[in-house]
Design a protein around this motif. Sequence first.
Motif, PDB file in Angstrom:
ATOM      1  N   ALA A  73     -40.275 -54.030 -96.910  1.00 45.93           N
ATOM      2  CA  ALA A  73     -38.648 -54.023 -97.061  1.00 45.93           C
ATOM      3  C   ALA A  73     -38.213 -54.565 -98.400  1.00 45.93           C
ATOM      4  CB  ALA A  73     -38.540 -54.789 -95.767  1.00 45.93           C
ATOM      5  N   ILE A  74     -39.019 -55.802 -98.791  1.00 53.33           N
ATOM      6  CA  ILE A  74     -38.777 -56.383-100.215  1.00 53.33           C
ATOM      7  C   ILE A  74     -38.766 -55.194-101.303  1.00 53.33           C
ATOM      8  CG2 ILE A  74     -39.318 -58.203-101.679  1.00 53.33           C
ATOM      9  CD1 ILE A  74     -39.890 -59.778 -99.326  1.00 53.33           C
ATOM     10  N   HIS A  75     -39.857 -54.551-101.369  1.00 53.72           N
ATOM     11  CA  HIS A  75     -40.110 -53.813-102.524  1.00 53.72           C
ATOM     12  C   HIS A  75     -39.297 -52.325-102.438  1.00 53.72           C
ATOM     13  CE1 HIS A  75     -44.047 -55.141-104.041  1.00 53.72           C
ATOM     14  NE2 HIS A  75     -44.089 -56.010-103.037  1.00 53.72           N
ATOM     15  N   ASN A  76     -38.891 -52.009-101.283  1.00 54.86           N
ATOM     16  CA  ASN A  76     -38.068 -51.088-101.152  1.00 54.86           C
ATOM     17  C   ASN A  76     -36.613 -51.348-101.902  1.00 54.86           C
ATOM     18  OD1 ASN A  76     -40.021 -49.369-100.261  1.00 54.86           O
ATOM     19  ND2 ASN A  76     -39.441 -49.503 -97.876  1.00 54.86           N
ATOM     20  N   TYR A  77     -36.135 -52.524-101.292  1.00 60.60           N
ATOM     21  CA  TYR A  77     -34.987 -53.171-101.659  1.00 60.60           C
ATOM     22  C   TYR A  77     -34.808 -53.212-103.370  1.00 60.60           C
ATOM     23  CZ  TYR A  77     -30.592 -55.780-101.963  1.00 60.60           C
ATOM     24  OH  TYR A  77     -29.243 -55.973-102.340  1.00 60.60           O
ATOM     25  N   LEU A  78     -35.940 -53.729-103.599  1.00 59.81           N
ATOM     26  CA  LEU A  78     -35.776 -53.914-105.145  1.00 59.81           C
ATOM     27  C   LEU A  78     -35.930 -52.707-106.077  1.00 59.81           C
ATOM     28  CD1 LEU A  78     -36.102 -55.669-107.683  1.00 59.81           C
ATOM     29  CD2 LEU A  78     -38.647 -55.599-107.387  1.00 59.81           C
ATOM     30  N   LEU A  79     -36.436 -51.461-105.299  1.00 56.59           N
ATOM     31  CA  LEU A  79     -36.479 -50.054-105.737  1.00 56.59           C
ATOM     32  C   LEU A  79     -34.924 -49.673-105.811  1.00 56.59           C
ATOM     33  CD1 LEU A  79     -39.643 -48.195-104.403  1.00 56.59           C
ATOM     34  CD2 LEU A  79     -38.973 -48.387-106.659  1.00 56.59           C
ATOM     35  N   SER A  80     -34.274 -49.844-104.720  1.00 60.94           N
ATOM     36  CA  SER A  80     -33.027 -49.515-104.731  1.00 60.94           C
ATOM     37  C   SER A  80     -31.862 -50.093-105.682  1.00 60.94           C
ATOM     38  CB  SER A  80     -32.399 -49.793-103.145  1.00 60.94           C
ATOM     39  OG  SER A  80     -32.358 -51.183-102.838  1.00 60.94           O
ATOM     40  N   LEU A  81     -32.258 -51.342-105.915  1.00 57.23           N
ATOM     41  CA  LEU A  81     -31.454 -52.196-107.041  1.00 57.23           C
ATOM     42  C   LEU A  81     -31.738 -51.437-108.307  1.00 57.23           C
ATOM     43  CD1 LEU A  81     -31.654 -55.741-105.727  1.00 57.23           C
ATOM     44  CD2 LEU A  81     -29.717 -54.269-105.446  1.00 57.23           C
ATOM     45  N   TYR A  82     -33.001 -51.408-108.641  1.00 58.21           N
ATOM     46  CA  TYR A  82     -33.379 -50.676-109.843  1.00 58.21           C
ATOM     47  C   TYR A  82     -32.894 -49.224-110.184  1.00 58.21           C
ATOM     48  CZ  TYR A  82     -36.997 -54.384-110.938  1.00 58.21           C
ATOM     49  OH  TYR A  82     -37.547 -55.416-111.446  1.00 58.21           O
ATOM     50  N   ALA A  83     -32.937 -48.432-109.021  1.00 53.88           N
ATOM     51  CA  ALA A  83     -32.417 -47.055-108.863  1.00 53.88           C
ATOM     52  C   ALA A  83     -30.848 -46.823-109.218  1.00 53.88           C
ATOM     53  CB  ALA A  83     -32.613 -46.408-107.805  1.00 53.88           C
ATOM     54  N   LEU A  84     -30.310 -47.907-108.746  1.00 48.94           N
ATOM     55  CA  LEU A  84     -28.783 -48.057-108.757  1.00 48.94           C
ATOM     56  C   LEU A  84     -28.441 -48.743-110.094  1.00 48.94           C
ATOM     57  CD1 LEU A  84     -26.180 -47.791-107.376  1.00 48.94           C
ATOM     58  CD2 LEU A  84     -26.263 -50.283-106.687  1.00 48.94           C
ATOM     59  N   CYS A  85     -28.845 -49.737-110.649  1.00 49.54           N
ATOM     60  CA  CYS A  85     -28.547 -50.269-111.936  1.00 49.54           C
ATOM     61  C   CYS A  85     -29.632 -50.222-113.145  1.00 49.54           C
ATOM     62  CB  CYS A  85     -28.144 -51.527-111.817  1.00 49.54           C
ATOM     63  SG  CYS A  85     -26.838 -51.747-110.625  1.00 49.54           S
ATOM     64  N   ARG A  86     -30.873 -50.330-113.021  1.00 46.81           N
ATOM     65  CA  ARG A  86     -31.781 -50.440-114.041  1.00 46.81           C
ATOM     66  C   ARG A  86     -32.870 -49.251-113.822  1.00 46.81           C
ATOM     67  NH1 ARG A  86     -33.518 -56.773-114.091  1.00 46.81           N
ATOM     68  NH2 ARG A  86     -31.301 -57.673-114.563  1.00 46.81           N
ATOM     69  N   PRO A  87     -32.591 -48.110-114.453  1.00 45.68           N
ATOM     70  CA  PRO A  87     -33.470 -46.898-114.377  1.00 45.68           C
ATOM     71  C   PRO A  87     -34.773 -47.277-115.107  1.00 45.68           C
ATOM     72  CG  PRO A  87     -31.512 -46.099-114.892  1.00 45.68           C
ATOM     73  CD  PRO A  87     -31.226 -47.745-114.863  1.00 45.68           C
ATOM     74  N   ASP A  88     -34.642 -48.041-116.335  1.00 51.38           N
ATOM     75  CA  ASP A  88     -35.826 -48.266-117.142  1.00 51.38           C
ATOM     76  C   ASP A  88     -36.693 -49.103-116.445  1.00 51.38           C
ATOM     77  OD1 ASP A  88     -34.711 -46.713-118.956  1.00 51.38           O
ATOM     78  OD2 ASP A  88     -33.787 -48.251-120.177  1.00 51.38           O
ATOM     79  N   SER A  89     -36.132 -50.294-115.820  1.00 48.49           N
ATOM     80  CA  SER A  89     -36.973 -51.230-115.098  1.00 48.49           C
ATOM     81  C   SER A  89     -37.629 -50.341-113.713  1.00 48.49           C
ATOM     82  CB  SER A  89     -36.165 -52.216-114.325  1.00 48.49           C
ATOM     83  OG  SER A  89     -35.567 -53.086-115.439  1.00 48.49           O
ATOM     84  N   LEU A  90     -37.018 -49.315-113.282  1.00 48.77           N
ATOM     85  CA  LEU A  90     -37.643 -48.573-112.182  1.00 48.77           C
ATOM     86  C   LEU A  90     -39.007 -47.936-112.656  1.00 48.77           C
ATOM     87  CD1 LEU A  90     -37.239 -47.331-109.339  1.00 48.77           C
ATOM     88  CD2 LEU A  90     -35.994 -45.448-110.075  1.00 48.77           C
ATOM     89  N   LEU A  91     -38.849 -47.281-113.538  1.00 52.52           N
ATOM     90  CA  LEU A  91     -40.324 -46.511-113.997  1.00 52.52           C
ATOM     91  C   LEU A  91     -41.330 -47.657-114.348  1.00 52.52           C
ATOM     92  CD1 LEU A  91     -41.480 -43.759-114.666  1.00 52.52           C
ATOM     93  CD2 LEU A  91     -40.566 -43.952-116.813  1.00 52.52           C
TER      94      LEU A  91
END
Length: 974
Positions: free
Chosen positions: A662-680
């Motif tokens: 759940a923690i990793h999924n939520y961090l992914l959602s935040l990255y996808a929303l605001c930080r695409p570079d950090s997502l990859l």
Amino acid sequence: MASILDEYEDSLHRSASVQQSRASVGIPHSGYVNARLEKETPIFNKQRIDFAPPEKINSLVVSSNQLCMSLGKDTLLRIDLGKPDEPNQVELGRKDEAKVYKMFLDHTGSHLLIALNTSECLYLNRSVQKVRALSRWKGHLIESVGWNKFLGSETNTGPILVGTSQGQIYEAEISVSEGSLFSTNPDQYFRQVYTLEEESGPAPVCCLEIERGIEGKFFIIATTRKRLFQFVGKVPEGTEQQGFSSIFAVHADHLPSFREFPANLGFSEIAFYTPKLRSNPRSFAWMMGNGVLYGTLDYSRPDSILSDERVWVYPPDIDITVNKPISIVLTQFHFLLLLSDRVKAVCTLNGQVVFQDLFLEKFGSLTRMIKDPTVQQIWIHTEKVVFRYHVQRESRDVWKMYMNMNKFDLAKEYCKDRPECLDIVLAKEAEHCFQNKRYLDSAKCYALTQNYFEEIALKFIEAKQEEALMEFLIKKLSNLKPSEKTQTTLLTTWLTELYLNWLGILQGDPSQRSLYLDTREKFRTFLSSPKNKDCLFNNRASIYELLASHGDTEHMVYFAVIMQDYERVVAHHCQHDEYDEALNVLSRHRDEKLFYKFSPVLIQHIPKKVVDAWISMGSRLDARNLIPALVNYSQSASTQQINEAIRYMEFCVYQLEETQQAIHNYLLSLYALCRPDSLLSYLEQAGTNPNRIHYDLKYALRLCAEHGHHRACVHVYKVMELYEEAVDLALQVDVDLAKSCADLPEDDEELRKKLWLKIARHVVQEEKDVKKAMACLSSCALLKIEDVLPFFPDFVTIDHFKEAICNSLEDYNKHIEELKREMEEATQSAKRIREDIQEMRNKYGSVEPQEKCAACDFPLLNRPFYLFLCGHMFHYDCLLQAVFPNLPAYKQAKLEDLQKKLAATSQPSKSHHRPKDADTISLGKGQQSREQIKADIDDIVAAECVYCGELMIRSIDKPFIDPQKYEEEMQSWL
């Protein structure tokens, strides 16, 4: 709650009326109902001594348990009271008519002076039997002796003072020489140092006493019939043996200080009370004409040792003209007067007669009363009988007298081990303080009594003394037992109400600011008291109601902190927009549940501080429980504020190394929303091993697709091993990315070729770039020019890929040459193998008749056997028995099956009518099959020597004896 307290106060009034009715019928107010305060045993217990003197008793003295009495004219009887059955009789040896006038015994009981009516004096030491005359003392009628308690010993008196009937005071010293060959006078010297006078001239020295104070100062007390003199002075250190002449010399020209009284008994006597052996006297009583002068001795005073003096007149039944007192003795709280037929004891505290003892006429007239200071026993004698008084618990009723004199501290001191008496004293003191408007002192005393609680509380309420009432309740509460829970609850609640009322009154008066602060501190001390903790905790709901009814939010928060009810404290701060204070409480007490509950509110207002607090809590917080707060916050917050949520999630992932999906999924959602570079970068850092990835791959794929993050989608496809989808999506982004995906299925060349064909088709058909298509051929060895040619349009000229075609043809030629070379090598290998086989067929070995089986050690030629190249020989059945247990399971099964088939081919045919040709054909086929079976068995059993082959190497770790058969084998060796 306030109404409950009002009802209780009303009940106090009703209770008080009930108590008054009880009092009217004689019900006591003390908790000690009908308690007997004392036993009936008298303080002064008289005992008649079982002693019948052969002659009349003239005089008697006692000291240090040594009793001496003069009997008749010439007999002296000495008795050690420790050994009363061993009396010692000494004859005075007088032939004249001299009689014993007085006797004096020192404090050690060693030195006895016998004054005769002929103005002579005799001396007797306890260690000798012979009476010695003191020649220097002759011509003086001795009235008193002042013994030296500081320098005297058993053989030497040290400097002593002697008073005569003519008023002279002499200084003398008596010493006993032991073992001397010549008889010497015991009196060392006898010199006059002073003369006492009254207005009419010299007067008899009735009493002498020597005491030493502080700093080497000596006090000498001397009395006549009407006067009491004091001589004060220092004796230089080291000159004590030289006597007291220097003290008297100071008063040679003037009279010393003295007390004088007009009445005259014709004599006087002074008595002292010493509390412990070898200590200084603490009080004195001087019997003279006007009564008894009583006082204490204060050794710190410079000029006079006498202090707190008062004169107690004689009781009304004593007329000094008719039955004057004869003698006096002083105890701790009484002085005893001896009359001719009775003894009276008068209390020194109030002058009242507390004891009187009449003596029968048959005993005769009482003569003398003395006290042994060492054992505190009083002796009285007549001419015929001796009596002894024991003083028993003299202080038993002293508390009453001190109480009646309003000296309550002294009264409590003398009844501290008697609770029933102490209760009476405390009640009297409390009432005395109340009458004198000392309400706080009264409350403290009332709280220690057993008086009715309701009566006392009502008393303070009627006097409108709330402060005193609070003091009473506090003291009463402190004295309650842990088992008295109901009373504790009532007092605690009532005190809280009183404190709140009092604080409310003081808070509105600026002039009472200091009193308000002091009362507030007391109230907080009361709330935080460890003794009240359990009661306050069990009744905290009522306390909260009281605090709320008074609007005292300050103390409500304070009380909640004491009760560790931090939830209420934090809620209070949040309601008043004091978010920083609320967070401080959470951070200080580090309660995980409170963080979970209040974080959704706090993060809306102070996100950075809240996240800092979360990070400081570290692993104590479960980040999954904080996700709802972050979700609500991130949905309504700006990008800058969402960064705080990302900061905490990154802390959990990278610092705490959380693995919760759940923690990793939520961090992914935040990255996808605001930080695409950090997502990859996050996805790449997580790796490509699905077993070590903590986020949900399908959720990540959907999330990246929704937000159009194609590179991230390609990475997820690669992790999911969906290489075709990865290549298809990568071709929409970057051909190089697609190439990196196409090389991933290393073990599946067909798939890899298919992926590269997709890339080639895209390059040719979509990008129409022949050079790039040719580059694909060089990037992947699986692709040939013939695989790519179908993708090119018909109008493309061969010039663009002529080089590629030539290169392909050259590769084909090289491959053909390699195949030819391999075929020639295979032909040569086959030829050498056939030659080796033929050579092996011609090999043989010779077996001697005496050869034995290597396994069973029996002759080899008796049964079928095998001969190996290494030289080992085995019977067929022995080799089979050694090899079978070490074969794999599938070979064991195959061997069993071959053995069954071999056994079946060896059975004779049951049909006797088959044609001959058929039998011949069948025999041929069966014989061929049998040989094949034997060959298969040989391949399994005789593939290698059981001693020299791999089988022996594989069995090196096996024990020589099977563990299951170990016991059986061990028994066989016994």
